[in-house]
Design an enzyme around this catalytic site. Structure first.
Site, short mmCIF file in Angstrom:
data_model
loop_
_atom_site.label_atom_id
_atom_site.label_comp_id
_atom_site.label_asym_id
_atom_site.label_seq_id
_atom_site.Cartn_x
_atom_site.Cartn_y
_atom_site.Cartn_z
CB CYS A 135 -0.99 -0.01 1.16
SG CYS A 135 -0.27 0.13 2.81
CG HIS A 193 -4.47 -0.62 3.97
ND1 HIS A 193 -3.61 -1.29 3.14
CD2 HIS A 193 -5.54 -0.27 3.20
CE1 HIS A 193 -4.14 -1.37 1.93
NE2 HIS A 193 -5.30 -0.75 1.94
CG HIS A 225 -6.95 0.09 -1.28
ND1 HIS A 225 -6.88 -0.96 -0.39
CD2 HIS A 225 -8.10 -0.11 -1.98
CE1 HIS A 225 -7.94 -1.74 -0.53
NE2 HIS A 225 -8.70 -1.25 -1.48
#
Length: 213
Positions: A123, A173, A185
């Site tokens: 990510c 994240h 993402h």
């Protein structure tokens, strides 16, 4: 006498009416009452940043002046409603539309732990890569540092970075807010994809957003 009055009226129109010129966005200072292509480009940039929503383009009216003031205030600039060098430079430095287009270009790229190239992203590697390609902004490499060093966000705008706590131990994240309640993402199960912030899973783990410009 008629010729003299005609000339006088022409001067009055020039003095009292909007200033028109074939200026480009970054040519010079843009200000209230101007009408030219540079103003249109300014408005398009402000619209992309979320500061301008009017349909009338190319005329520097009260709405444009207010949009410039809001942009100046948000970016720590002198608030005078005039789009001078500092405003134009700040707007040129970051184009959220270009960033989002770049982010979507890599849709479908597989997830790879520690990955930071189109062969595979995690990510934060994904965010670093698209910011480097589309902007002059250098992000920290790991999610925690991106979260800690970015500017806090009130209302989300396209190009902001959204964060999630997936493990109950702090942010773990992150993704790029792409507008309309969505974010791009690098998912550990789907690779690079777009998701909805209102999805119960993401809504439950949402930790806030940061802005880099």
């Amino acid at each position: 006498m008629k010729k003299f009055l005609g000339s006088l009226l022409g001067v009055a129109v020039l003095v009292g009416g909007p200033v028109s010129a074939q200026a480009q966005f970054d040519d010079h200072t843009l200000h209230k009452e101007m009408v030219n292509h540079g103003v249109k480009q300014l408005q398009e940039k402000l619209r992309a940043e979320g500061y301008y929503s009017e349909d009338k383009l190319a005329y520097y009216g009260p709405q444009t002046e207010q949009a410039v003031k809001s942009f100046q205030k948000a970016n720590g600039l002198v608030v005078d409603g005039v789009a001078g060098k500092s405003v134009l430079s700040a707007l040129n430095a970051f184009d959220p539309g270009k960033l989002i287009d770049t982010a979507k270009k890599y849709r479908g790229t597989p997830y790879v732990w520690g990955g930071e190239s189109p062969k595979g992203f995690d990510c934060s590697g994904y965010l670093n890569y698209i910011f480097k390609e589309a902007t002059d902004v250098d992000l920290p490499r790991v999610v925690k540092d991106i979260y800690e060093h970015g500017d806090r966000v009130g209302e989300l705008k396209p190009g902001d970075i959204v964060f999630f706590d997936l493990e109950g131990s702090g942010v773990s994240h992150a993704g790029l807010y792409s507008g309309n309640g969505n974010f791009m993402h690098a998912s550990s199960t789907k690779g690079v994809t777009e998701a909805e912030l209102d999805n119960p899973y993401w809504k439950k783990h949402y930790e806030g957003a940061r802005r880099y410009r």
